[in-house]
Design an enzyme around this catalytic site. Structure first.
Site, PDB file in Angstrom:
ATOM      1  CD  GLU A 230     110.823  51.033   6.730  1.00 33.42           C
ATOM      2  OE1 GLU A 230     110.255  50.465   5.790  1.00 33.42           O
ATOM      3  OE2 GLU A 230     111.113  50.471   7.799  1.00 33.42           O
ATOM      4  CB  CYS A 264     108.572  53.370   0.848  1.00 28.96           C
ATOM      5  SG  CYS A 264     109.226  51.838   1.525  1.00 28.96           S
TER       6      CYS A 264
END
Length: 471
Positions: A230, A264
């Site tokens: 991720e 993110c």
């Protein structure tokens, strides 16, 4: 000589928060391997009960954990509290996800036998956590892994080890063995050794694309290890026809500057229709000018705190200067607000005039703006990245959103919502440099257990009807 300790510092003050000895990778992995069979043999109901007890332990320690998150990351206390709530909520979401994604099933079978689908844990999983959400994001790997029957070796970021230690203590107080959930304190060297260790059956990683690529490369010759990456994003926000300029600006500011841009899913690139450019950019700047930047416990509460450390702040200011020198037009300058501490003002720069725009994740409060003339150009610009985590369309018609959704390369696609508005009850992940097609959140159950197909009968029964000589 390598450091024997890891020391954590408060970004907002520079004061020491915590220090601890670097762990022994061999010892930690060996301990986890010894503990795993007994944990995997526990009934699923027992494992679920224990992770529910963990949620209760987090509730009891919510103030302490939120305070530590704020101290180690610099994020405002209100935001740290929402992170603790996410840790608690993750437990019930993960229980539902495991039942949904990895449930036992009976299948069709011949000869009145039984065919079944069940799932097994991988074994010992390494969880490598980031500093921006030092409790919530690793917890999103750890809880599903435990429910599935795996043991976990958790290496928190070397910038937020104290939060990782507090999180693990909640698991242990809940009755989950300290050998089943272990914290490995260390830096990049320990992380690399853990990833490569033969006793690790999988790596669950949240962090930068640079580190994720290194993990992927290291394990490319070992397909037996499950690897879930991720990573980050260079996330676009496309603004099209809408009369709601103030709401649009609010969504942009929330996307770009929440958590000081250290998400993110943060909006990195604002792509605006030319006819709306002046009005939208003016309103975004006006709102960004009003943002309070401060320490976690300040009153009134700040919207955003510092970035994680001075090295990160230096890199961001250098990136802003680079964009300026390459043809960028400043809309709101990036300013160091306190000498010696990593407080930055939110920054906005028009990069339309830069022919070769850098496709990097600038992990902080820096928003780049691009002006376009038509919707096809907007989609092409949004896709002009190797990343593919999150994207938002603000404004436009339902038909525009259908085109946007169908053509954008991202794992999270939103309409009239921020880029960082992902639901934990949905899969979370991206394509390109943002992930390796193993989304987390609700789909974390998929990489925490593997399917086993079985054909079963209570007694052996078989015959061969063709190709045998008569007796």
């Amino acid at each position: 000589m390598a450091a024997a300790e890891i020391v954590s510092f408060e970004p907002a003050t520079g004061a020491e928060v915590w220090r601890g000895k670097i762990g022994d990778v061999e010892e930690v992995v060996a301990r986890a391997r010894r503990a795993w069979p007994a944990w995997a043999a526990q009934p699923l109901a027992t494992r679920i009960e224990l992770v529910r007890r963990f949620a209760n332990e987090v509730r009891k320690d919510a103030d302490k954990l939120a305070t530590m998150i704020s101290r180690e990351t610099g994020k405002p206390l209100w935001e740290a509290r929402t992170e603790v709530e996410s840790v608690v909520n993750k437990v019930e979401i993960s229980i539902r996800a495991y039942a949904d994604r990895t449930s036992q099933r009976k299948l069709d079978s011949a000869l009145q036998g039984t065919a079944a689908l069940r799932h097994k844990p991988h074994g010992v999983l390494a969880v490598l956590g980031p500093y921006n959400f030092p409790a919530h994001l690793p917890n999103g790997h750890i809880v599903p892994a435990l429910i599935a029957g795996n043991a976990v070796v958790f290496k928190p970021s070397e910038k937020t080890p104290a939060t990782g230690e507090l999180l693990a203590q909640c698991f242990h107080r809940a009755g989950i063995s300290a050998a089943v959930v272990q914290v490995l304190i260390g830096g990049p060297a320990e992380g690399q050794a853990l990833v490569a260790h033969d006793g690790i059956d999988g790596v669950l990683f949240t962090g930068s694309a640079h580190a994720g690529i290194a993990i992927n490369r290291k394990l490319a010759s070992n397909p037996g290890k499950i690897v879930a990456l991720e990573m980050g994003g260079n996330n676009p926000i496309v603004v099209w026809d809408t009369p709601k300029i103030e709401d649009t600006a609010t969504l942009i500011v929330q996307s770009a500057f929440t958590s000081a841009g250290q998400r993110c899913t943060a909006g990195r690139r604002l792509i605006v229709k030319s006819s709306m450019y002046d009005e939208v950019v003016s309103q975004v700047k006006h709102l960004a000018d009003r943002i309070i930047v401060g320490a976690p416990f300040d009153e009134p509460a700040p919207f955003m705190g510092p970035v994680i450390d001075n090295r990160t702040a230096d890199g961001l200011t250098e990136s802003f200067v680079y964009l300026l020198s390459s043809g960028g037009r400043p809309i709101k300058h990036m300013v160091r607000l306190q000498d010696g501490l990593p407080f930055l003002s939110p920054a906005i720069i028009d990069v339309t005039g830069i022919a070769e725009r850098p496709d990097v994740e600038l992990f902080g409060p820096l928003l780049q703006v691009v002006k376009v003339d038509d919707f096809d150009e907007a989609i092409a610009e949004a896709n002009n990245t190797r990343f593919g985590l999150s994207a938002s369309l603000i404004g436009g018609t339902p038909q525009d959103y259908n085109r946007f959704w169908a053509n954008i390369r991202a794992g999270v696609v939103n309409w009239n919502r921020p880029t960082n508005g992902a639901s934990s009850a949905a899969p979370f992940g991206g394509v390109g440099l943002s992930g390796n097609h193993r989304p987390s959140a609700y789909y974390a159950a998929d990489y925490c257990a593997y399917p086993v197909a079985s054909s079963e009968m209570d007694q052996p029964r078989a015959s061969i009807g063709v190709g045998l000589r008569s007796e």
